[in-house]
Design an enzyme around this catalytic site. Structure first.
Site, short mmCIF file in Angstrom:
data_model
loop_
_atom_site.label_atom_id
_atom_site.label_comp_id
_atom_site.label_asym_id
_atom_site.label_seq_id
_atom_site.Cartn_x
_atom_site.Cartn_y
_atom_site.Cartn_z
N GLU A 1 -8.61 7.82 -6.06
CA GLU A 1 -8.71 7.56 -4.62
C GLU A 1 -10.12 7.10 -4.22
O GLU A 1 -10.48 7.13 -3.05
CB GLU A 1 -8.33 8.81 -3.83
N ASP B 1 -14.29 7.51 -0.60
CA ASP B 1 -13.34 8.45 -1.18
C ASP B 1 -12.40 8.94 -0.08
O ASP B 1 -12.85 9.42 0.97
CB ASP B 1 -14.09 9.63 -1.82
N HIS C 1 3.73 12.36 -4.98
CA HIS C 1 2.91 11.26 -5.49
C HIS C 1 3.33 9.92 -4.90
O HIS C 1 2.49 9.01 -4.78
CB HIS C 1 2.98 11.22 -7.01
N ASP D 1 0.76 7.27 -3.27
CA ASP D 1 0.68 5.83 -3.55
C ASP D 1 0.76 5.02 -2.25
O ASP D 1 0.06 4.01 -2.09
CB ASP D 1 1.82 5.41 -4.48
N ASN E 1 -0.95 14.49 -2.11
CA ASN E 1 -0.05 14.47 -3.26
C ASN E 1 0.73 15.77 -3.39
O ASN E 1 1.94 15.77 -3.67
CB ASN E 1 -0.84 14.22 -4.54
#
Length: 365
Positions: free
Chosen positions: A287, A244, A257, A261, A252
């Site tokens: 994630e 994770d 965002h 990405d 974010n």
């Protein structure tokens, strides 16, 4: 292998394209045999000279054998299927014109074979080749008919020969045009089949690969795990890890965002560069990532994850300046006969402990 199968393989070979050409050749041989039988009937009825018919039969038989040899050696000689088809059609047309010249009152019926020969070429020759073959056949037939009516007008009336030529010209030209349309249809079907194949490949990729990270997706990973259970049903030696990305929500919120990405893409590149040949990394959700390490002891799996952590710490991420990216991982060894779902659950608990202990670490279940 049965004797019949060995004989078929000896005669036709094992290459699929070669077998297809030899199947066409065999079909023409059947036609030759039928025509030879009819010519012999004509000889027995006194309609055709026996010696001339015998010469034509020998000529046709040796020609058929010669084309069999050419087809079998086509790969070594560099002969293409369309070249062989056109050459064999020209030979058949010569035989047909000779049969026309010796068949007397049945000569018009022989011309049916010319249309059949052109039809055979539809499957191998290009439209232009078929058209040229039709024109050449008409020229040959016209020359034979002219010679016959000029040397024996009583048996071969000029008007009869002219009308016969007209019917033949209409049939051959119509067949050539149909060949062109069939070729267009065949090309369209090939293009549609290629497009369908590309579409199926795209669907397969979309169904198995995560679009953002280019890693296998969760659905495909389940299939991989099921295959691994079948490969190694009751043995130890496989590790599973849940990873994770730390504080991903903050990335974010702080950078947007698009930057999140970019982190996922950069992470997947860095992580894949650290894997062994048989390891499989999948995007498990958001994630979170799942790593399968077949035939790996816990210390080997930890080395892979540590190598991955070093790469992730140093990876450049566009749009995320001044922030060090890390991940937490829970590592579990699959027990003998244990379903992967249970091993993943234990890895998930270990991942929770890694987060509780401060993140950026690997915890063994």
């Amino acid at each position: 292998m049965s004797l019949l199968r060995r004989l078929v393989e000896l005669l036709y070979g094992s290459d699929r394209a070669l077998r297809r050409m030899l199947q066409y050749w065999a079909a023409t041989c059947v036609l030759y045999v039928v025509c030879i039988g009819l010519v012999l009937v004509q000889v027995s009825r006194g309609m055709t000279d026996g010696e001339t018919a015998h010469r034509l039969i020998v000529f046709g038989s040796w020609g058929a054998l010669a084309f069999y040899a050419l087809i079998r050696a086509s790969a070594r000689l560099g002969l293409k299927p369309d070249q062989l088809a056109v050459s064999q059609a020209v030979f058949s047309m010569i035989c047909t014109m000779c049969a026309y010249a010796i068949s007397g009152p049945l000569r018009a019926a022989v011309l049916v074979m010319t249309v059949l020969i052109i039809a055979f070429c539809m499957f191998a020759a290009r439209p232009r080749q078929t058209l040229l073959l039709s024109i050449g056949s008409l020229a040959g037939a016209g020359g034979v008919m002219y010679w016959l009516q000029a040397h024996d007008p009583l048996r071969y009336p000029p008007m009869t020969e002219l009308l016969t030529f007209g019917y033949l010209a209409g049939a051959l030209l119509a067949t050539a045009l149909l060949s062109g349309e069939m070729s267009k249809l065949r090309s369209r079907l090939k293009r549609q089949r290629r497009e369908l194949s590309d579409a199926l490949e795209t669907i397969r990729v979309l169904a198995t690969v995560d679009e953002l990270t280019s890693l296998v997706n969760r659905r495909r990973m389940h299939e991989v795990l099921e295959a691994e259970e079948r490969r190694q049903p009751d043995e130890n030696g496989t590790c599973i890890a849940l990873l994770d990305i730390d504080f991903f929500k903050q990335v974010n919120d702080q950078f947007g965002h698009a930057a999140g990405d970019a982190v996922l893409r950069s992470f997947s590149i860095a992580a894949r560069a650290s894997l062994r040949a048989n390891d499989v990394l999948a995007r498990w959700g958001g994630e979170e990532f799942l790593l399968l390490l077949p035939d790996a002891a816990p210390e080997d799996a930890r080395h892979v994850l540590e190598r991955m952590a070093e790469r992730v710490h140093g990876m450049p991420v566009p749009g995320v300046q001044g922030r060090r990216i890390s991940f937490s991982a829970g590592l579990a060894t699959r027990r003998a006969g244990e379903p992967f779902a249970d091993a993943i659950h234990r890895a998930d608990n270990a991942l929770y402990q890694a987060k509780e202990a401060g993140r950026d670490r690997i915890v063994l279940a």
